[in-house]
Design a protein around this motif. Structure first.
Motif, short mmCIF file in Angstrom:
data_model
loop_
_atom_site.label_atom_id
_atom_site.label_comp_id
_atom_site.label_asym_id
_atom_site.label_seq_id
_atom_site.Cartn_x
_atom_site.Cartn_y
_atom_site.Cartn_z
N ARG A 1 -6.61 30.20 0.81
CA ARG A 1 -5.26 30.11 0.23
C ARG A 1 -4.44 29.14 1.06
N PHE A 2 -3.70 28.25 0.41
CA PHE A 2 -2.95 27.24 1.13
C PHE A 2 -1.82 26.72 0.25
N GLY A 3 -0.90 26.00 0.85
CA GLY A 3 0.20 25.41 0.11
C GLY A 3 -0.06 23.94 -0.18
N ILE A 4 0.40 23.49 -1.35
CA ILE A 4 0.40 22.07 -1.71
C ILE A 4 1.78 21.79 -2.29
N GLY A 5 2.63 21.13 -1.54
CA GLY A 5 3.99 20.91 -2.01
C GLY A 5 4.63 22.23 -2.39
N PRO A 6 5.18 22.34 -3.62
CA PRO A 6 5.84 23.58 -4.03
C PRO A 6 4.89 24.64 -4.56
N PHE A 7 3.59 24.33 -4.56
CA PHE A 7 2.59 25.24 -5.13
C PHE A 7 1.92 26.07 -4.03
N THR A 8 1.67 27.33 -4.34
CA THR A 8 0.75 28.14 -3.55
C THR A 8 -0.58 28.15 -4.29
N ALA A 9 -1.62 27.68 -3.62
CA ALA A 9 -2.95 27.60 -4.24
C ALA A 9 -3.83 28.71 -3.69
N GLU A 10 -4.34 29.55 -4.59
CA GLU A 10 -5.33 30.56 -4.24
C GLU A 10 -6.64 30.14 -4.88
N THR A 11 -7.73 30.22 -4.13
CA THR A 11 -9.02 29.77 -4.65
C THR A 11 -10.06 30.88 -4.55
N VAL A 12 -11.07 30.75 -5.40
CA VAL A 12 -12.16 31.71 -5.39
C VAL A 12 -13.45 30.98 -5.75
N LEU A 13 -14.56 31.38 -5.18
CA LEU A 13 -15.85 30.77 -5.49
C LEU A 13 -16.33 31.28 -6.84
N LEU A 14 -16.57 30.34 -7.76
CA LEU A 14 -17.10 30.67 -9.08
C LEU A 14 -18.47 30.02 -9.26
N PRO A 15 -19.38 30.64 -10.02
CA PRO A 15 -20.76 30.16 -10.09
C PRO A 15 -20.89 28.84 -10.85
N HIS A 16 -21.52 27.86 -10.20
CA HIS A 16 -21.82 26.59 -10.84
C HIS A 16 -23.02 25.99 -10.11
N PHE A 17 -23.46 24.81 -10.54
CA PHE A 17 -24.62 24.18 -9.91
C PHE A 17 -24.32 23.76 -8.47
N VAL A 18 -23.07 23.50 -8.18
CA VAL A 18 -22.59 23.19 -6.82
C VAL A 18 -21.41 24.11 -6.54
N PRO B 1 0.81 -1.22 0.00
CA PRO B 1 0.00 0.00 0.00
C PRO B 1 0.85 1.27 0.00
N ALA B 2 0.38 2.24 -0.77
CA ALA B 2 1.05 3.54 -0.82
C ALA B 2 0.70 4.34 0.43
N PRO B 3 1.51 5.34 0.77
CA PRO B 3 1.19 6.19 1.93
C PRO B 3 -0.13 6.93 1.70
N PRO B 4 -0.76 7.42 2.77
CA PRO B 4 -2.00 8.19 2.61
C PRO B 4 -1.79 9.35 1.64
N LEU B 5 -2.77 9.55 0.78
CA LEU B 5 -2.70 10.57 -0.26
C LEU B 5 -3.35 11.86 0.23
N ALA B 6 -2.65 12.97 0.10
CA ALA B 6 -3.22 14.27 0.46
C ALA B 6 -4.23 14.68 -0.60
N VAL B 7 -5.47 14.90 -0.18
CA VAL B 7 -6.55 15.26 -1.10
C VAL B 7 -7.19 16.56 -0.61
N TYR B 8 -7.23 17.56 -1.48
CA TYR B 8 -7.79 18.87 -1.16
C TYR B 8 -9.07 19.08 -1.97
N ALA B 9 -10.15 19.46 -1.30
CA ALA B 9 -11.43 19.63 -1.97
C ALA B 9 -12.32 20.55 -1.15
#
Length: 246
Positions: free
Chosen positions: A120-137, A81-89
Protein backbone atom coordinates in the motif's frame (compact mmCIF):
# COMPACT_ATOMS: atom_id res chain seq x y z
CA UNK A 1 -12.16 11.31 -9.71
CA UNK A 2 -12.38 10.91 -13.48
CA UNK A 3 -11.43 7.87 -15.58
CA UNK A 4 -10.74 8.26 -19.30
CA UNK A 5 -10.26 5.09 -21.35
CA UNK A 6 -7.39 5.22 -23.83
CA UNK A 7 -7.81 1.59 -24.84
CA UNK A 8 -9.11 -1.72 -23.59
CA UNK A 9 -8.22 -4.33 -26.21
CA UNK A 10 -6.63 -7.55 -25.01
CA UNK A 11 -3.34 -8.95 -26.34
CA UNK A 12 -2.76 -6.65 -29.35
CA UNK A 13 -4.25 -3.39 -30.66
CA UNK A 14 -6.69 -3.24 -33.55
CA UNK A 15 -7.29 -0.52 -36.12
CA UNK A 16 -9.86 1.07 -33.81
CA UNK A 17 -8.76 0.07 -30.33
CA UNK A 18 -5.56 0.46 -28.35
CA UNK A 19 -4.62 -2.04 -25.67
CA UNK A 20 -5.10 -1.37 -21.96
CA UNK A 21 -4.60 2.26 -20.95
CA UNK A 22 -6.47 4.51 -18.52
CA UNK A 23 -6.02 8.10 -17.45
CA UNK A 24 -7.24 8.77 -13.91
CA UNK A 25 -7.49 12.39 -12.75
CA UNK A 26 -8.19 13.87 -9.35
CA UNK A 27 -7.39 17.26 -7.79
CA UNK A 28 -5.36 18.25 -10.84
CA UNK A 29 -3.16 15.12 -10.67
CA UNK A 30 -2.94 12.91 -13.78
CA UNK A 31 -2.17 9.22 -13.26
CA UNK A 32 -1.66 6.96 -16.27
CA UNK A 33 -2.47 3.30 -15.58
CA UNK A 34 -1.08 0.58 -17.89
CA UNK A 35 0.30 2.33 -20.99
CA UNK A 36 -0.18 -0.65 -23.33
CA UNK A 37 0.35 -0.88 -27.08
CA UNK A 38 -0.95 2.17 -29.04
CA UNK A 39 -2.12 4.11 -25.98
CA UNK A 40 0.32 7.01 -26.37
CA UNK A 41 -1.35 8.40 -29.53
CA UNK A 42 -4.68 8.30 -27.72
CA UNK A 43 -3.16 10.09 -24.73
CA UNK A 44 -1.72 12.79 -26.99
CA UNK A 45 -5.18 13.71 -28.23
CA UNK A 46 -5.93 14.84 -24.66
CA UNK A 47 -2.76 16.26 -23.15
CA UNK A 48 0.94 16.85 -23.60
CA UNK A 49 3.30 14.10 -22.46
CA UNK A 50 4.75 16.48 -19.89
CA UNK A 51 1.38 16.75 -18.18
CA UNK A 52 1.43 13.14 -16.93
CA UNK A 53 2.29 13.17 -13.22
CA UNK A 54 2.80 9.44 -12.62
CA UNK A 55 2.41 6.00 -14.19
CA UNK A 56 1.13 2.87 -12.47
CA UNK A 57 1.60 -0.54 -14.12
CA UNK A 58 -0.26 -3.68 -13.07
CA UNK A 59 2.14 -6.20 -14.68
CA UNK A 60 4.86 -6.57 -17.27
CA UNK A 61 3.04 -7.85 -20.34
CA UNK A 62 3.59 -5.45 -23.27
CA UNK A 63 -0.12 -4.90 -23.90
CA UNK A 64 -0.04 -3.16 -20.51
CA UNK A 65 3.29 -1.32 -20.55
CA UNK A 66 4.89 -1.16 -24.03
CA UNK A 67 4.02 2.49 -24.65
CA UNK A 68 5.94 3.53 -21.56
CA UNK A 69 8.97 3.52 -23.88
CA UNK A 70 7.71 6.15 -26.36
CA UNK A 71 6.21 8.14 -23.48
CA UNK A 72 9.61 8.38 -21.81
CA UNK A 73 11.30 9.13 -25.15
CA UNK A 74 8.85 11.93 -25.85
CA UNK A 75 9.51 13.47 -22.43
CA UNK A 76 13.31 13.03 -22.44
CA UNK A 77 14.41 13.70 -26.03
CA UNK A 78 12.54 16.91 -26.79
CA UNK A 79 14.22 20.31 -26.63
CA UNK A 80 12.75 21.01 -23.18
CA UNK A 81 12.93 17.68 -21.32
CA UNK A 82 10.19 17.02 -18.79
CA UNK A 83 11.07 16.26 -15.15
CA UNK A 84 11.66 12.60 -14.21
CA UNK A 85 8.38 10.68 -14.29
CA UNK A 86 7.32 8.68 -11.23
CA UNK A 87 6.63 5.12 -12.39
CA UNK A 88 5.20 2.45 -10.07
CA UNK A 89 5.34 -1.23 -11.07
CA UNK A 90 5.84 -4.69 -9.56
CA UNK A 91 9.46 -5.76 -9.15
CA UNK A 92 11.16 -6.47 -12.51
CA UNK A 93 7.90 -5.95 -14.43
CA UNK A 94 9.44 -3.21 -16.56
CA UNK A 95 12.88 -4.74 -17.13
CA UNK A 96 12.10 -5.65 -20.75
CA UNK A 97 10.49 -2.37 -21.81
CA UNK A 98 13.21 -0.30 -20.12
CA UNK A 99 15.87 -2.36 -21.94
CA UNK A 100 14.60 -1.35 -25.38
CA UNK A 101 17.02 1.60 -25.51
CA UNK A 102 20.76 1.77 -24.97
CA UNK A 103 21.75 1.57 -21.29
CA UNK A 104 21.27 4.84 -19.48
CA UNK A 105 19.51 6.63 -22.34
CA UNK A 106 16.27 7.09 -20.38
CA UNK A 107 17.71 6.80 -16.88
CA UNK A 108 17.01 10.46 -16.09
CA UNK A 109 13.51 10.30 -17.56
CA UNK A 110 11.95 8.34 -14.71
CA UNK A 111 12.01 7.56 -11.03
CA UNK A 112 11.14 3.89 -10.76
CA UNK A 113 9.24 2.78 -7.63
CA UNK A 114 9.00 -1.00 -7.56
CA UNK A 115 6.52 -2.69 -5.24
CA UNK A 116 5.26 -6.12 -4.33
CA UNK A 117 1.57 -6.87 -4.91
CA UNK A 118 0.08 -6.55 -1.46
CA UNK A 119 1.83 -3.24 -0.77
CA UNK A 120 0.00 0.00 0.00
CA UNK A 121 1.40 3.40 -0.94
CA UNK A 122 0.47 6.92 -1.97
CA UNK A 123 0.57 8.37 -5.49
CA UNK A 124 -0.25 12.06 -5.45
CA UNK A 125 -3.79 12.39 -4.04
CA UNK A 126 -4.46 8.65 -4.40
CA UNK A 127 -4.02 5.89 -1.85
CA UNK A 128 -3.13 2.74 -3.78
CA UNK A 129 -3.82 -0.67 -2.27
CA UNK A 130 -2.58 -3.68 -4.23
CA UNK A 131 -3.13 -7.41 -4.13
CA UNK A 132 -1.56 -10.32 -6.02
CA UNK A 133 -4.03 -11.73 -8.56
CA UNK A 134 -3.42 -14.89 -10.64
CA UNK A 135 -1.93 -14.38 -14.09
CA UNK A 136 0.90 -15.76 -16.23
CA UNK A 137 3.24 -13.23 -14.57
CA UNK A 138 2.87 -11.42 -11.22
CA UNK A 139 -0.09 -9.06 -11.54
CA UNK A 140 -1.25 -6.41 -9.10
CA UNK A 141 -4.93 -5.76 -8.63
CA UNK A 142 -5.24 -2.08 -7.72
CA UNK A 143 -7.62 -0.14 -5.50
CA UNK A 144 -7.35 3.65 -5.77
CA UNK A 145 -9.02 5.71 -3.06
CA UNK A 146 -9.62 9.44 -2.70
CA UNK A 147 -12.06 11.25 -0.38
CA UNK A 148 -14.44 11.39 -3.34
CA UNK A 149 -14.45 7.81 -4.58
CA UNK A 150 -12.95 4.36 -5.04
CA UNK A 151 -11.75 2.89 -8.32
CA UNK A 152 -10.67 -0.75 -8.57
CA UNK A 153 -8.76 -2.23 -11.51
CA UNK A 154 -7.93 -5.91 -11.78
CA UNK A 155 -5.17 -5.74 -14.36
CA UNK A 156 -5.22 -9.21 -15.94
CA UNK A 157 -6.45 -11.94 -13.64
CA UNK A 158 -7.90 -15.38 -13.44
CA UNK A 159 -10.65 -16.43 -11.03
CA UNK A 160 -9.86 -15.35 -7.48
CA UNK A 161 -11.78 -14.59 -4.30
CA UNK A 162 -9.43 -11.63 -3.92
CA UNK A 163 -11.23 -9.76 -6.72
CA UNK A 164 -14.52 -9.13 -4.86
CA UNK A 165 -12.57 -8.45 -1.66
CA UNK A 166 -10.45 -5.82 -3.38
CA UNK A 167 -13.53 -4.30 -5.04
CA UNK A 168 -15.69 -4.16 -1.91
CA UNK A 169 -17.98 -1.12 -2.09
CA UNK A 170 -16.10 0.39 -5.05
CA UNK A 171 -17.71 3.15 -7.09
CA UNK A 172 -16.28 1.53 -10.24
CA UNK A 173 -14.75 -1.87 -10.92
CA UNK A 174 -12.70 -2.05 -14.12
CA UNK A 175 -12.41 -5.79 -14.68
CA UNK A 176 -10.57 -8.09 -17.01
CA UNK A 177 -13.10 -9.92 -19.21
CA UNK A 178 -11.10 -11.63 -21.96
CA UNK A 179 -13.93 -13.99 -22.93
CA UNK A 180 -17.70 -13.65 -22.47
CA UNK A 181 -18.46 -16.99 -20.79
CA UNK A 182 -15.61 -19.46 -21.21
CA UNK A 183 -11.83 -19.13 -21.22
CA UNK A 184 -9.94 -21.87 -23.12
CA UNK A 185 -8.88 -24.58 -20.69
CA UNK A 186 -5.14 -23.91 -20.95
CA UNK A 187 -5.67 -20.27 -19.90
CA UNK A 188 -8.59 -20.71 -17.51
CA UNK A 189 -6.53 -20.12 -14.34
CA UNK A 190 -5.10 -16.84 -15.62
CA UNK A 191 -7.89 -14.99 -17.45
CA UNK A 192 -11.45 -14.00 -16.54
CA UNK A 193 -14.83 -14.13 -18.22
CA UNK A 194 -17.31 -11.28 -18.41
CA UNK A 195 -19.81 -13.57 -16.71
CA UNK A 196 -17.58 -14.07 -13.67
CA UNK A 197 -16.65 -10.37 -13.63
CA UNK A 198 -20.36 -9.65 -13.24
CA UNK A 199 -20.70 -12.03 -10.32
CA UNK A 200 -17.62 -10.58 -8.64
CA UNK A 201 -18.97 -7.03 -9.03
CA UNK A 202 -22.26 -8.13 -7.45
CA UNK A 203 -20.49 -9.85 -4.54
CA UNK A 204 -18.38 -6.73 -4.01
CA UNK A 205 -21.36 -4.39 -3.97
CA UNK A 206 -19.67 -2.27 -6.65
CA UNK A 207 -21.74 0.60 -8.01
CA UNK A 208 -20.63 0.19 -11.65
CA UNK A 209 -18.75 -2.37 -13.72
CA UNK A 210 -16.56 -1.67 -16.74
CA UNK A 211 -15.37 -4.66 -18.76
CA UNK A 212 -11.93 -4.46 -20.33
CA UNK A 213 -9.25 -6.59 -22.03
CA UNK A 214 -11.83 -8.19 -24.34
CA UNK A 215 -10.13 -10.45 -26.87
CA UNK A 216 -9.93 -8.77 -30.29
CA UNK A 217 -13.10 -9.49 -32.26
CA UNK A 218 -15.23 -10.25 -29.20
CA UNK A 219 -18.81 -9.07 -29.60
CA UNK A 220 -19.38 -6.39 -26.98
CA UNK A 221 -23.10 -7.08 -26.69
CA UNK A 222 -22.38 -10.71 -25.83
CA UNK A 223 -19.91 -9.67 -23.14
CA UNK A 224 -22.39 -7.18 -21.67
CA UNK A 225 -25.13 -9.81 -21.63
CA UNK A 226 -22.86 -12.29 -19.86
CA UNK A 227 -21.84 -9.78 -17.20
CA UNK A 228 -25.44 -8.69 -16.69
CA UNK A 229 -26.46 -12.21 -15.71
CA UNK A 230 -24.73 -11.73 -12.36
CA UNK A 231 -24.52 -7.98 -11.87
CA UNK A 232 -27.61 -5.86 -11.39
CA UNK A 233 -25.87 -2.49 -11.72
CA UNK A 234 -24.74 -0.55 -14.80
CA UNK A 235 -22.25 -2.38 -17.05
CA UNK A 236 -20.11 -0.93 -19.82
CA UNK A 237 -17.18 -1.87 -22.04
CA UNK A 238 -13.88 0.03 -22.07
CA UNK A 239 -13.67 1.78 -25.43
CA UNK A 240 -11.43 4.71 -26.45
CA UNK A 241 -12.50 8.14 -25.19
CA UNK A 242 -15.07 6.77 -22.75
CA UNK A 243 -15.13 9.05 -19.69
CA UNK A 244 -16.51 7.94 -16.33
CA UNK A 245 -16.86 10.39 -13.45
CA UNK A 246 -16.91 8.82 -10.00
Amino acid sequence: MRLTVLGGCGAWPTARQACSGYLVEHAGFRLLIDPGYATLPRLLTRLDVGAVDAVLVSHGHPDHCADLNPLLRARALRDDPAPPLAVYAPHKALDAVLALDRPGMLARALRLHEFSPGDRFGIGPFTAETVLLPHFVPNAGIRLTTPDGVLVYTGDTGPSAEVPRLAGGADLLVSEATCPRRVPEEDARFLLTAELAGWYAQQAGAAKLLLTHLWPGTDRATALEAAGEGFTGPVGVAVPDLVVDL
